[in-house]
Design a protein around this motif. Sequence first.
Motif, short mmCIF file in Angstrom:
data_model
loop_
_atom_site.label_atom_id
_atom_site.label_comp_id
_atom_site.label_asym_id
_atom_site.label_seq_id
_atom_site.Cartn_x
_atom_site.Cartn_y
_atom_site.Cartn_z
N PRO A 1 0.80 -1.23 0.00
CA PRO A 1 0.00 0.00 0.00
C PRO A 1 0.83 1.28 0.00
CG PRO A 1 -0.54 -1.42 1.90
CD PRO A 1 0.51 -2.13 1.11
N GLY A 2 1.99 1.27 0.70
CA GLY A 2 2.81 2.48 0.73
C GLY A 2 3.32 2.81 -0.67
N ILE A 3 3.86 1.80 -1.33
CA ILE A 3 4.42 2.00 -2.68
C ILE A 3 3.32 2.40 -3.67
CG2 ILE A 3 5.56 0.82 -4.61
CD1 ILE A 3 7.49 0.70 -2.47
N THR A 4 2.18 1.74 -3.60
CA THR A 4 1.20 1.93 -4.66
C THR A 4 0.28 3.12 -4.43
OG1 THR A 4 -0.30 0.35 -3.59
CG2 THR A 4 1.16 -0.53 -5.26
N THR A 5 0.03 3.48 -3.16
CA THR A 5 -1.01 4.51 -2.93
C THR A 5 -0.50 5.81 -2.34
OG1 THR A 5 -1.55 3.78 -0.69
CG2 THR A 5 -2.69 2.67 -2.50
N ALA A 6 0.75 5.88 -1.90
CA ALA A 6 1.24 7.13 -1.30
C ALA A 6 1.13 8.25 -2.33
CB ALA A 6 2.68 6.97 -0.84
N ASP A 7 0.88 9.46 -1.84
CA ASP A 7 0.72 10.59 -2.76
C ASP A 7 2.03 10.95 -3.45
OD1 ASP A 7 -2.15 11.45 -2.14
OD2 ASP A 7 -1.25 11.21 -0.16
#
Lengths: 242, 222
Positions: free
Chosen positions: A170-176
Amino acid sequence: MHKEHAEAFPQRHSHSAGPPLGPAPGRPDGSRRALRIGLGGPVGSGKTATVAALCRTLREEFSLAVVTNDIYTREDAAFLLRAAVLAPERITAVETGACPHTAIRDDISANLEAVEDLERAAAPHGGLDLVLVESGGDNLTATFSRGLVDAQIFVIDVAAGDDIPRKGGPGITTADLLVINKTDLAPYVGCDPAAMAADAKTQRGRLPVVLTSLNSEDGVAPVADWTRTRLEAWQQRETVSQ
Amino acid sequence: MTVAAALLVLTDGRFPAGGHAHSGGAEAAVRAGRVTDSATLEDFCRGRLHTAGLVASGLAAAAAAGVHDPRTLDEAADARTPSPALRRTSRRLGRQLMRAARAAWPSPALDALAAARPQGAHQPVVLGLVVAAAGLTPQDGAYAAAYESVSGPATAAVRLLALDPFEATAVIARLAPDMDGVAGEAAEAVRGGVDALPAASAPLLEVTAEQHAAWPVRLFAS
């Protein structure tokens, strides 16, 4: 690296990279509230160094404060205090009971209180424009709750292996904003930052990716530029909503 | 009307009121070598339940009963908490509980106490008001405080000692009859005045809380 700027920043006005939609960014009592940006990422990727560099770059332009979430209490806050990137009263450490991801995602109450205390203390001195909330070094699944931050930056580094962007999470794919840090180490660890960035872009669609080397002069500039843009958008919304 | 299931929501370990960062004195006890396994954890929890747990239970039941001004109960909690570190912890957790509870069970009584104590009222007092706001009984408040007084240290011990989580849960389950007794005693005490509320003391918890608060390196906030 310069190529990355050109590709990353045109998206910053897009919906996906814009401020989250929601209620006006003021407090219920009508007073202004600072933009809150979370910085997450694995242990050792350079979150604290990025926070320190951001503070040095932005502190003349904006009123800043930092909340750290350490695994072992005050290590990161102590680093920032020693580096004197901000006045001590602008840095608060939240203790996370061995679960740093819980404090930024599942139970954000301690962090919200730290942010609000910093805002309250700064109110007589003109208030705050930006609060940086740094997570304790965790793993690839840790992300910030939207109840705590308005936008989040995920920091990884080339030395941790060039397969990290491909692995996702989630950090890699969704961080702004995704920051791939320590590009200066790439030749020594046999890693191709451009390939990492390309893998990351495959995972992230239109969300921006930047490469940084904090050891170089003004190495945090891509992150500072992105932050500045978010802050300007936030303050425009604030003006409109008042 | 009482809403019994609300007690499950309130006492769920995932209720976001900040408890996950606190060990209830377990971290100091582990460091001192007093808690090393599930047997010593059970001793520790039983001691905490019958002292700090009983006091919290009485305050929560009294606040839930709505007979006394919550600010008076807040002062009563101060008087029953000699350690400044524990008073700070209790108020911090009270403030965090207030935030979560005002979202879950909005009520004028919670708003009033939040306004009167912006830096946080004592956690058991807030807990009692929350219990009332959720449509629960004073007895439920006593249960919630008693349960929290042992579930916190037991969960922390799993992280601190890499204790088998099944064993830690079994410890809490074995303490259920004690929790019944403590909650009953606390709810009974509410019939008297504020001064008649339980005032049991655990000196070692108070002393080690002060020491723990001064540690430069620790996993838990208390």
